[in-house]
Design an enzyme around this catalytic site. Structure first.
Site, PDB file in Angstrom:
ATOM      1  CB  SER A  80      -1.355  -0.035   0.897  1.00  0.00           C
ATOM      2  OG  SER A  80      -1.480  -0.851   1.449  1.00  0.00           O
ATOM      3  CD  GLU A  89      -4.314  -8.922   2.288  1.00  0.00           C
ATOM      4  OE1 GLU A  89      -3.692  -8.651   1.295  1.00  0.00           O
ATOM      5  OE2 GLU A  89      -5.188  -7.953   3.155  1.00  0.00           O
TER       6      GLU A  89
END
Lengths: 406, 369
Positions: A145, A260
């Site tokens: 991110s 994830e």
């Protein structure tokens, strides 16, 4: 259950009996006694945090040395070569024991980065890092991110520029869990600004002690600092630390993201587990003399229906997996519900508590709920926002058409 | 007896195939406006070919002795198809009432006829207030071995057609269960206008109707409580099946219907609506199937799971039925479209055993809150 699984189960029990005590009943409690923490984020002071990580590493090493550190991993890198079903069985049994929380090591590093390294890294990186990670020596984080690229990860702008046999990385990452404890990070970088955005990304394994890597704790609305910003300034990475092809990093990222989704959202124990316990919620109503309030009772019932139905969904998914059936969308649904259930539990508690939620009277089990309340907005964002999760369900499960994306 | 996963799959396919042939939408629409509101020929086929009424009747009474898991599969399919038939009243209400009564003589007298499809049956508990709480029953039974029932019953499913009517009436010992023959003197049954036209309901007037005691005098509270657990799980399976159907219809429409030059399913607002429906449907299936599994295992956790399934599936079906109309836009609001049939069934089912205020308290009671 077949013979192999019976042997494995017995093996697991022998190991855990030898190294751990049985867990206390987390749902049993007496009002006013014991820990009343409702924190989702641990937010420990640095010294305690380091101690927490040390205990996690120690337990991971014990698991590894006894053959349970990487149940699904290939034997040449220290794994056990068994199936995901064995993994599920191990986790279910370990949950009955009182063992250190290894989330710092396992959620990101072992759950997401390990499988990505295995699938995409060159052999020398696998040799160097995989056994070290699964032995508990090395912790890994996800440098994905960025301030300008949250759910839309393909918009990363951290640059990697080729310089001889090296690459030079410059940019900023954010929301990086466990970076402060990590030895390596998996970074997504922009290597071709001209290409369509999914096609100009390259993945690298970054040693976190490389010159130019700076980790800064990021204070969150709960007051703690559970994740970080990571600044990359002229960081030199050898080309052999590249995962996958140049400009082919999106494939690498997808491996991580797939894992994830398999990892995040399976929580349920720990302090926040108490927030969803019918006994605990009923005791809260008794202690505040709200037990006869019809409106509150209706809301409690609605909350408990969702909590228990989510539990049934998980139980059925686990049972299906054990009998060899590929799970459907249960994990994604369960992740969505987990965040919503905790959010509603915290707001239910706030309606029961009233002013006792806004300032601490010192009474046990009252203001403690504010810790959970403050964490709940994050639960609808982390590991993929609710909106992204719903898009995935609609597109992959219901087959709805994708939205036009640039 | 419990069948394995592949057996359940076969059962589901057989029932679905049967219902697709015998209960397509046009047939449902025709039956829901006729009296009786089912086709005796189809009921006979369901009995003879698939042995559906025999499913949960114990083998000693001529049935096949299956449990809630198998029944759940059948009810999910019936919920999808909105089958008009006396299955719910007979198999989901009357059979467990007879079994829960512990009355071997009554079981031996009635169950074989139910199992082979000759006898349809129902259970009459609620009166004008619609409550299934036996403490609120005012119908009375007088007599001494030769009982006569007086009073009224409402919301009696298939009450104008059932051959056997199990009636809760009060004696000096408390609410008790009685068997009443459809042809008994003094019994009148009037059809009620219903929100859900696919499930026929009647108002009964009992004027000194001869009846036979079923089980012990004063045992109706215990019997009805057990029946409500099982029946609400049966209803939950039906609701889960209906909700799944609404989701499938919505997703199919959202994939093909174009507006503003693109399929409406590509708009995030529609996508998220469908995802929300999916979440509800997944929870509903998990809750109803888990409750059925716990019933089959006779687990201590069953009563809580039954209460969860009832509440969870009632809400899920209502959400799915409402959003189904929304996704379909104006077309979903028309009489011609099937969406309203599911909406009517969803609301009617949600309220059948008392509605949210009742089932919420039932859950909290079971959790000791």
């Amino acid at each position: 259950m077949d013979d192999d699984m019976q042997d494995f189960t017995a093996d697991v029990r022998r190991f855990l009996d030898a190294h751990a005590a049985k867990a206390p009943d987390r749902t049993a409690f007496t009002w006013g006694e014991g820990d009343d923490s409702m924190a989702y984020f641990s937010s420990l002071p640095p010294e305690e945090d380091r101690e927490h990580v040390r205990r996690a590493r120690d337990w991971q090493r014990v698991r590894y040395e006894n053959g349970f550190g990487w149940i699904t991993g290939p034997e040449e890198y220290g794994g056990r070569g068994l199936t995901p079903i064995h993994d599920v069985v191990y986790d279910a049994i370990e949950a009955e024991y009182d063992v250190p929380d290894t989330g710092t090591i396992s959620v990101v590093g072992l759950g997401m980065i390990g499988p990505t390294i295995l699938a995409h890294a060159q052999p020398h990186l696998k040799d160097r890092w995989l056994p070290a990670m699964y032995r508990g020596d090395a912790i890994a984080c996800q440098l994905f991110s960025e301030p300008g690229a949250g759910s839309d990860l393909a918009s990363v702008t951290t640059r990697a520029v080729r310089d001889g046999d090296d690459w030079v990385l410059d940019g900023q990452k954010v929301w990086t869990s466990v970076a402060q404890h990590s030895q390596i990070g998996l970074a997504l970088t922009r290597t071709n600004p001209e290409a369509p955005k999914h096609r100009g990304i390259t993945a690298f394994l970054v040693p976190m002690d490389a010159p130019g890597v700076e980790v800064r704790p990021l204070r969150q609305m709960t007051g703690g600092a559970d994740f970080n910003e990571v600044f990359l300034t002229g960081v030199r990475i050898p080309d052999d630390h590249r995962l996958g092809e140049v400009d082919g990093g999106w494939t690498v990222a997808l491996t991580t993201l797939m894992n994830e989704r398999a990892t995040v959202g399976s929580e349920g124990a720990g302090p926040v587990g108490a927030a969803l316990s019918p006994d605990r919620l009923a005791a809260l109503m008794r202690a505040t003399w709200t037990g006869e309030d019809r409106a509150l009772r209706a809301r409690l019932a609605e909350l408990l229906v969702d909590v228990m139905a989510t539990g049934y969904l998980n139980a059925r998914a686990t049972r299906a997996l054990r009998s060899g059936v590929t799970p459907g969308p249960e994990r994604s649904v369960s992740k969505l519900m987990y965040g919503q259930n905790l959010t509603r539990a915290a707001h239910f508690a706030s309606d029961v508590l009233g002013p006792r939620m806004i300032a601490d009277t010192g009474e046990w089990g009252t203001y403690a709920w504010s810790e959970l309340l403050l964490a709940t907005p994050a639960l609808r964002i982390l590991g993929g926002t609710e909106e992204i999760m719903k898009n995935i369900l609609a597109e992959r499960v219901l087959g709805l058409p994708k939205e036009a994306r640039s | 007896m419990t069948v394995d996963d592949s057996g359940l799959h076969e059962l589901r396919s057989a029932v679905r195939e049967f219902l697709e042939a015998k209960s397509p939408e046009d047939v449902v629409r025709k039956l829901m406006e006729s009296e009786p509101r089912f086709d005796p020929a189809v009921w006979a086929q369901a009995s003879d070919q698939l042995r559906l009424p025999a499913l949960t009747v114990p083998e000693e009474y001529g049935g096949d002795g299956f449990g809630m898991v198998e029944l759940g599969v059948v009810l999910e399919e019936m919920g999808r198809a909105l089958l008009c038939a006396p299955f719910f009243s007979t198999v989901v209400l009357a059979v467990p009432a007879l079994l829960a009564s512990g009355d071997a003589e009554a079981c031996a007298r009635h169950l074989p006829g139910i199992a082979d499809g000759r006898t349809t049956a129902t259970l009459a508990v609620a009166e004008d207030a619609g409550s299934w709480d036996t403490a609120l029953v005012s119908a009375r039974a007088v007599g001494d071995g030769r009982w006569r029932l007086t009073g009224g019953k409402s919301f009696v499913i298939d009450g104008t057609t059932a051959d056997l009517i199990l009636v809760v009436a009060r004696t000096v010992a408390g609410p008790s269960l009685f068997a009443v023959d459809r042809t008994a003197a003094g019994l009148t049954a009037e059809p009620m206008e219903t929100l859900d036209a696919t499930r026929a309901m009647a108002r009964l007037t009992l004027d000194a109707v001869p009846a036979t005691l079923v089980g012990a005098e004063g045992a109706a509270e215990r019997i009805v409580s057990r029946v409500l657990d099982l029946a609400s799980v049966g209803l939950a399976a039906e609701q889960a099946g209906g909700a799944r159907r609404c989701l499938e219809e919505s997703a199919a429409y959202a994939r093909t219907r174009h507006q503003f030059g693109r399929p409406i399913g590509s708009f995030q607002a529609v996508k998220h609506k469908c995802a929300d429906m999916l979440v509800q449907v997944e929870l509903a299936e998990a809750a109803s199937r888990e409750a059925a599994r716990l019933a089959a295992e006779d687990s201590d956790e069953f009563p809580v799971a039954a209460a969860v399934a009832h509440a969870c599936c009632s809400r899920a079906y209502m959400v799915a039925a409402m959003e189904n109309i929304q996704v379909h836009g104006g077309i979903g609001f028309t009489w011609e479209h099937s969406a309203h049939l599911y909406f009517r069934r969803a609301k009617s089912s949600q309220l059948l055993f008392g509605g949210p205020a009742v089932y919420h308290e039932r859950l909290l009671d079971r959790l000791g809150v």
